[in-house]
Design an enzyme around this catalytic site. Sequence first.
Site, PDB file in Angstrom:
ATOM      1  N   SER A 165       0.815  -1.202   0.000  1.00 17.30           N
ATOM      2  CA  SER A 165       0.000   0.000   0.000  1.00 17.30           C
ATOM      3  C   SER A 165       0.857   1.265   0.000  1.00 17.30           C
ATOM      4  O   SER A 165       1.638   1.479  -0.922  1.00 17.30           O
ATOM      5  CB  SER A 165      -0.977  -0.033   1.174  1.00 17.30           C
ATOM      6  OG  SER A 165      -1.967   0.962   1.037  1.00 17.30           O
TER       7      SER A 165
ATOM      8  N   HIS B 142      -6.885  -5.865  -0.619  1.00 17.88           N
ATOM      9  CA  HIS B 142      -5.887  -4.801  -0.718  1.00 17.88           C
ATOM     10  C   HIS B 142      -4.506  -5.459  -0.791  1.00 17.88           C
ATOM     11  O   HIS B 142      -4.149  -5.970  -1.838  1.00 17.88           O
ATOM     12  CB  HIS B 142      -6.028  -3.831   0.461  1.00 17.88           C
ATOM     13  CG  HIS B 142      -5.242  -2.564   0.327  1.00 17.88           C
ATOM     14  ND1 HIS B 142      -5.199  -1.832  -0.844  1.00 17.88           N
ATOM     15  CD2 HIS B 142      -4.460  -1.898   1.209  1.00 17.88           C
ATOM     16  CE1 HIS B 142      -4.431  -0.764  -0.670  1.00 17.88           C
ATOM     17  NE2 HIS B 142      -3.963  -0.794   0.567  1.00 17.88           N
TER      18      HIS B 142
ATOM     19  N   ASP C 158      -9.347  -3.320  -5.906  1.00 14.53           N
ATOM     20  CA  ASP C 158      -8.718  -2.963  -4.637  1.00 14.53           C
ATOM     21  C   ASP C 158      -9.737  -2.239  -3.756  1.00 14.53           C
ATOM     22  O   ASP C 158     -10.187  -1.144  -4.074  1.00 14.53           O
ATOM     23  CB  ASP C 158      -7.519  -2.054  -4.936  1.00 14.53           C
ATOM     24  CG  ASP C 158      -6.709  -1.701  -3.709  1.00 14.53           C
ATOM     25  OD1 ASP C 158      -7.313  -1.469  -2.640  1.00 14.53           O
ATOM     26  OD2 ASP C 158      -5.475  -1.629  -3.814  1.00 14.53           O
TER      27      ASP C 158
END
Length: 438
Positions: free
Chosen positions: A217, A381, A314
């Site tokens: 991320s 994610h 996502d």
Amino acid sequence: MSPNHHRLPRVTADFRWRWWLKLWKRELTIAAAAAAIVFFLVVLSPFPKISHTFGVTDVIDSAAASEWVPFTPLSKAQRHSAFCLDGSLPGYHLKRGFGSGSDSWLIHVEGGGWCSNITSCSARKRTKLGSSTYMAKQDQFLGILSHDQVQNPDFFNWNKVKVKYCDGSSFSSNPDTEFKNGTELFFRGQFIWDTLMDELLTIGMSKARQALLTGCSAGGLAILIHCDDFRDLLPKDTDVKCLADAGFFLNEKDIAGNHSIESFYHDVVRLQGITKSLNRDCVARSGEPSKCFFPQEFIGNIKTPLFFVQPAYDFWQIANILVPKSSDPHRSWLRCRLNIWNCDSNQLEVLHGYRNSLLKTLDRFQKNPKWGMFINSCFIHCQTWAAETWHSPTSPRINNKTIAETVGDWYFEREAAIRIDCPFPCNPTCYNRDLSVG
């Protein structure tokens, strides 16, 4: 009835999912109050004929395949003024390699979003994402960090470093813009990065035969920003590559037609003095530094081999870029944002369009023989740091290859490693998060 209604609940009890959900809810509250906070949260089967949907309390039983690794404060942080947002000392977790991997290094950078204003940064410094005071003294090494060969076949015996994230800038902030009016916020992300690299080189990384820089991320974005600099730190004969997991954030309008994420990134870059850490060619070309916080604007300048692990659906990007709360005043997207199986046909069309934008953006880079991609169609994610999504009998697959196998094929050049999934819901091996389950 959606397929997940037929599933038995998964049994296990890793504590971290409850923690992430609490943090996610708390940061959303802060965002509403502060107007522009965008905080990240992370995440997490199988082969049957239906795709897996699981909640925050549904995790894997990984006790046998994981190790608890102690926290190490950066020894030179004080000397180099490399502080977390609150002024505490940043740090990392280190597990030494062994055997044939004793001279190979894998660095994994945590994610955790960014803060864009004084209010959100001040709130952040009272959490583990802005202060080492709130960080756990030990952390588990799972997935790509695991020292278990079954769970991590290609990198199990490498030196592993898990970098804690406490600056809110993808390790790119500079103190030029620090406020001296009593807020006591430290914008030292770049200082942390430089000090960390210096320390790792000192304790053995300078002699690395192989090195892989990875991140999830906001940590994945940090990897892309610092990839070539990382390459330059190591000997010329070291095999150096970079992997970004869920770090390719698209510059797309939200469903109301607003440039929400672009505006947010502009505020992050301006507040934290990030411009000097961004790709110079990109900044000169774009004329607007904050545009160069988007990977699509600068990855063409990266010379080091890259790999992208990126879910086409996502959930963080859907909730914060495509459908932020400000774009959905009537909350018609609420159930869809929490569980992709709740999306109606029109909403799925919009999500497919977002996937198409991702694939179109990445298309021009697929011809680079040094690059690899694993773009699956899962509502998730980050996927590399968790055992169940990285490599297990029930991991997500494309062409019957797990993420770990695909990354290994790319790093060791066993075969071409561009694997792109068909649209949701075609892949029965996906883990699809159910964010409505607490």
